[in-house]
Design a protein around this motif. Structure first.
Motif, short mmCIF file in Angstrom:
data_model
loop_
_atom_site.label_atom_id
_atom_site.label_comp_id
_atom_site.label_asym_id
_atom_site.label_seq_id
_atom_site.Cartn_x
_atom_site.Cartn_y
_atom_site.Cartn_z
N ILE A 119 31.70 32.66 35.88
CA ILE A 119 31.19 34.00 36.15
C ILE A 119 30.13 34.01 37.25
N GLY A 120 29.64 32.82 37.65
CA GLY A 120 28.57 32.77 38.64
C GLY A 120 28.88 33.43 39.96
N PRO A 121 30.03 33.13 40.59
CA PRO A 121 30.32 33.76 41.89
C PRO A 121 30.35 35.28 41.82
N GLY A 122 30.94 35.84 40.75
CA GLY A 122 30.99 37.29 40.62
C GLY A 122 29.62 37.90 40.45
N LEU A 123 28.75 37.24 39.69
CA LEU A 123 27.39 37.76 39.50
C LEU A 123 26.60 37.72 40.79
N LEU A 124 26.85 36.71 41.62
CA LEU A 124 26.12 36.61 42.88
C LEU A 124 26.54 37.71 43.85
N ILE A 125 27.81 38.09 43.83
CA ILE A 125 28.27 39.15 44.74
C ILE A 125 27.68 40.49 44.33
N GLY A 126 27.76 40.82 43.04
CA GLY A 126 27.09 42.00 42.52
C GLY A 126 27.63 43.33 42.97
N SER A 127 28.87 43.42 43.40
CA SER A 127 29.47 44.69 43.80
C SER A 127 30.67 44.97 42.90
N ALA A 128 31.44 46.00 43.28
CA ALA A 128 32.64 46.30 42.49
C ALA A 128 33.61 45.12 42.52
N GLY A 129 33.73 44.49 43.71
CA GLY A 129 34.57 43.29 43.78
C GLY A 129 34.01 42.16 42.95
N GLY A 130 32.69 42.11 42.84
CA GLY A 130 32.06 41.07 42.02
C GLY A 130 32.37 41.24 40.55
N VAL A 131 32.50 42.49 40.10
CA VAL A 131 32.86 42.74 38.69
C VAL A 131 34.24 42.17 38.39
N ALA A 132 35.19 42.44 39.30
CA ALA A 132 36.55 41.92 39.09
C ALA A 132 36.55 40.40 39.14
N LEU A 133 35.78 39.83 40.08
CA LEU A 133 35.72 38.38 40.17
C LEU A 133 35.06 37.78 38.94
N THR A 134 34.05 38.47 38.43
CA THR A 134 33.40 37.99 37.20
C THR A 134 34.37 38.00 36.03
N PHE A 135 35.17 39.05 35.94
CA PHE A 135 36.14 39.14 34.85
C PHE A 135 37.18 38.02 34.95
N LEU A 136 37.74 37.83 36.15
CA LEU A 136 38.76 36.79 36.32
C LEU A 136 38.18 35.40 36.10
#
Length: 417
Positions: free
Chosen positions: A241-258
């Motif tokens: 989940i680290g990369p998604g949390l670092l992005i912190g945008s709508a795309g980061g939410v999807a990346l965090t989920f995946l």
């Protein structure tokens, strides 16, 4: 062979690449291309008739020779089921399980039978651990937990994301003390109940003092294993989940989920792979890393089976906890008027001491029942995998003194070192 813990040295198993000590069926005399020793002059087909007695009546068929139908090898590499000879007797059962590969029903029944047979020792440790753990959990809930994060329903998407992150952090902080208390409780119950179950398999009595004396030297290593496995899971989850949390945008939410989903799958795979490390550490006197390697070797090519047994056990213990906890929860809310009023009004209820105490009693009863079942299933899964892969049933039968299983090797008797 040791009395307990440990029934056979881990290095003597075919899964370790050493199969000299595991009994195997003898090879046919004419195998390997050797010339047959049968005579070329055979009677014509259909000419044989049973021998007759002195009065001309057919003689009865001879009985089985000595050892015929006796204990047979039920384990070995790749063995995945009972191996009964034609007319072989049922497997020996000196204790809570038959000494052969087990089905899931027999594993669960063995765990429950251990609870019934040694209820004094089992309930003594589980009740003490459950009471202490629950008191600690109540005190943590009452005095240490932070206030829940207020969520603004009219927040913008970025603010909602920040609120969700703050809520997740608060939940983790609130969950950490309970997890620590649970790990400590699991440490003691696993250590003592594994020893109790190892005696139950052999059909031998055991007291709480006996189990504690056997388990106490292994507590530091078991503590290290108990702490290491959750840390591995947390580390894998953070990597996911680290990369998604670092992005912190709508795309980061999807990346965090995946990433979180992939991390959970990997963590589950590893936890099942290492799920037999605790009994290996206790019964074989292994170190932390060695016990994890041992578990991985025993679970190899049997991951889905081990996962299925553990999942069913988790579901059963959850249902038992639910059945016991719901009535106590209803009574607790009825007694604690503030908690029930807050629940009916839709706001976050403020639970007082009556609710915490009554619901805690229900949790103690549920834990006293589910702890032994969970620990018993794990220990019996370990025994079952060693029976399937290493013919541990023969060693156990010798240790239990079952007639017909041969004499014990020097220094490996039921009471040997």
């Amino acid at each position: 062979m040791n009395d307990t813990p440990g029934w056979a040295s881990p290095g003597s198993a075919p899964s370790d690449g050493q199969d000299a000590t595991v009994p195997r069926p003898s090879e046919p005399a004419d195998s390997g291309g050797a010339s047959s020793k049968w005579s070329a002059a055979q009677p014509p087909a259909g000419q044989w008739s049973p021998p007759s007695g002195p009065d001309g009546t057919p003689a009865p068929a001879p009985g089985p020779a000595a050892g015929w139908g006796g204990p047979s090898h039920t384990g070995g590499p790749g063995h995945n089921g009972p191996h009964h000879g034609w007319g072989a007797p049922p497997a020996a059962k000196p204790g809570v399980i038959p000494l052969r590969p087990l089905g899931i029903g027999e594993i669960l029944d063995g765990a429950v039978s251990t609870l019934r047979a040694h209820w004094r020792a089992v309930l003594s440790v589980t009740l003490v651990v459950a009471v202490v753990s629950q008191i600690g959990d109540i005190l943590v809930q009452r005095y240490l937990l932070p206030a829940p994060v207020e969520v603004d329903p009219n927040a913008s998407p970025s603010e909602a994301l920040d609120q969700a992150a703050d809520s997740a952090k608060a939940s983790l902080v609130a969950l950490a003390p309970s997890l620590a208390i649970t790990l400590i409780g699991t440490l003691f119950t696993t250590a003592i109940l594994t020893v109790v179950i190892s005696r139950s398999v052999l059909g031998r009595p055991v007291t709480l003092s006996d189990a504690w004396r056997e388990a106490r030297p292994r507590l530091p290593q078991l503590l290290g294993l108990t702490l290491l496995l959750p840390l591995i899971s947390v580390a894998i989850t953070m990597v996911g989940i680290g990369p998604g949390l670092l992005i912190g945008s709508a795309g980061g939410v999807a990346l965090t989920f995946l990433g979180g989903t992939a991390a959970v799958v990997v963590a589950i795979w590893l936890m099942i792979r290492f799920s037999l490390a605790s009994p290996a550490l206790m019964l074989e006197r292994q170190g932390v890393i060695a016990s994890m390697r041992r578990s991985a070797k025993l679970v190899h090519n049997a991951w889905w089976r081990v996962f299925g047994v553990q999942a069913i056990t988790l579901l059963l213990t959850f249902l038992v906890s639910l059945v016991i906890g719901i009535p106590f929860g209803i009574i607790a809310m009825a007694v604690d008027g503030d908690g029930l009023g807050g629940l009916l009004s839709g706001s976050s209820p403020e639970f007082g001491w009556p609710y915490l105490i009554i619901s805690g009693i229900g949790a103690v009863i549920a834990s006293a029942i589910t702890y032994p079942i969970s620990a018993g299933v794990t220990a019996l899964l370990y025994v079952d995998q060693r029976i399937r892969r290493e013919a541990l049933d023969l060693e156990l039968a010798r240790a239990a003194g079952v007639p017909g299983y041969g004499s014990d090797r020097p220094g490996h008797g039921p009471t040997g070192g």
